[in-house]
Design an enzyme around this catalytic site. Structure first.
Site, PDB file in Angstrom:
ATOM      1  N   GLU A 199      -5.414   7.101  -4.682  1.00  0.00           N
ATOM      2  CA  GLU A 199      -5.221   8.295  -3.839  1.00  0.00           C
ATOM      3  C   GLU A 199      -6.324   9.305  -4.140  1.00  0.00           C
ATOM      4  O   GLU A 199      -6.871   9.945  -3.227  1.00  0.00           O
ATOM      5  CB  GLU A 199      -3.844   8.892  -4.093  1.00  0.00           C
ATOM      6  CG  GLU A 199      -3.298   9.718  -2.951  1.00  0.00           C
ATOM      7  CD  GLU A 199      -2.979   8.902  -1.717  1.00  0.00           C
ATOM      8  OE1 GLU A 199      -3.837   8.874  -0.792  1.00  0.00           O
ATOM      9  OE2 GLU A 199      -1.896   8.298  -1.649  1.00  0.00           O
ATOM     10  N   CYS A 242       0.827  -1.197   0.000  1.00  0.00           N
ATOM     11  CA  CYS A 242       0.000   0.000   0.000  1.00  0.00           C
ATOM     12  C   CYS A 242       0.872   1.262   0.000  1.00  0.00           C
ATOM     13  O   CYS A 242       1.526   1.549  -0.975  1.00  0.00           O
ATOM     14  CB  CYS A 242      -0.988  -0.050   1.167  1.00  0.00           C
ATOM     15  SG  CYS A 242      -2.345   1.129   1.020  1.00  0.00           S
ATOM     16  N   HIS A 243       0.925   2.014   1.094  1.00  0.00           N
ATOM     17  CA  HIS A 243       1.823   3.163   1.179  1.00  0.00           C
ATOM     18  C   HIS A 243       3.195   2.781   1.739  1.00  0.00           C
ATOM     19  O   HIS A 243       4.094   3.627   1.797  1.00  0.00           O
ATOM     20  CB  HIS A 243       1.208   4.273   2.037  1.00  0.00           C
ATOM     21  CG  HIS A 243       0.061   4.979   1.371  1.00  0.00           C
ATOM     22  ND1 HIS A 243      -1.240   4.587   1.544  1.00  0.00           N
ATOM     23  CD2 HIS A 243       0.027   6.035   0.512  1.00  0.00           C
ATOM     24  CE1 HIS A 243      -2.039   5.379   0.836  1.00  0.00           C
ATOM     25  NE2 HIS A 243      -1.299   6.264   0.199  1.00  0.00           N
TER      26      HIS A 243
END
Length: 219
Positions: free
Chosen positions: A157, A126-127
């Site tokens: 996003e 993910c991030h």
């Protein structure tokens, strides 16, 4: 005994939204569960140590509840205190907080570089791949250069309304570092394995990421 380390963000402020963020609980809990089921030792680390802030908690999720009850989440060591020797796997869990304190962190980079250059698996979901955007190997090259990677996409996003709040767009930064960002449809399970670098696109990919790591490690 295979040993895995899961890295968590310590950043709690979600840009200028006034909202809190942190590590996305499922993205740590699901790999923790998969690794333990495979017989691995699993430790946690965070940027600042202690109790890292949480995001995305589902109080009805058994895996998350087991993780929070069993793993010593309240007493994580600082990245600066961790010796990477003996770890075979490093997973950078996501959560928006990672966008602020994973890039440029010398201790996370030291741990990742050591594990990767010994042939261990470096992974991020993910991030979490924010840790990889400026991560250099001993020869000065970017770890992700020439590698196929997944990570939270620009479209995702935008879908969560945070394009203007994050310090950068993750997919763009990975591309700038020389990676080939490989997107899948929004919020679908998607994992990319390139050598011993394993990346996942979003929270829906955390368990599949861990399973891919186990397959790679046990091959």
């Amino acid at each position: 005994m295979t040993r895995a380390l899961i890295a968590l963000t310590s950043h709690s402020k979600l840009g200028e939204t006034g909202r809190e963020t942190g590590f996305y609980v499922g993205e740590a809990a699901e790999p923790w569960e998969v690794f333990r089921a495979a017989g691995y030792d699993v430790d946690l680390v965070s940027v600042a140590g202690g109790q890292p802030p949480q995001d995305g908690r589902d109080e009805n999720d058994k895996t998350q509840n087991d993780f929070l009850a069993t793993a010593d989440v309240a007493n994580t060591p600082k990245a600066a205190e961790v010796d990477p020797a003996g770890y075979d796997i490093l997973v950078f869990a996501g959560g928006h907080g990672a966008m602020w304190d994973f890039p440029g962190n010398p201790d996370l980079a030291r741990i990742a570089r050591s594990i990767y250059e010994r042939g261990g698996v470096v992974a991020a979901v993910c991030h979490g791949p924010a840790a990889l955007v400026d991560l250099k190997l001993a020869d000065g090259s970017n770890l992700v250069a020439g590698k196929r990677v997944a990570g939270f996409t620009n479209a995702e996003e935008a879908a969560v309304g945070l394009t203007d709040q994050v310090p950068f767009l993750l997919a763009d930064k990975l591309t700038e570092a020389g990676a080939q960002h490989v997107p899948a449809p929004d919020f679908t399970e998607h994992v990319v394995v390139d050598g011993h670098l394993v990346t996942g696109q979003n929270p829906q990919s955390a368990r599949a990421l861990a399973n891919a790591i186990v397959n790679l490690t046990n091959a």
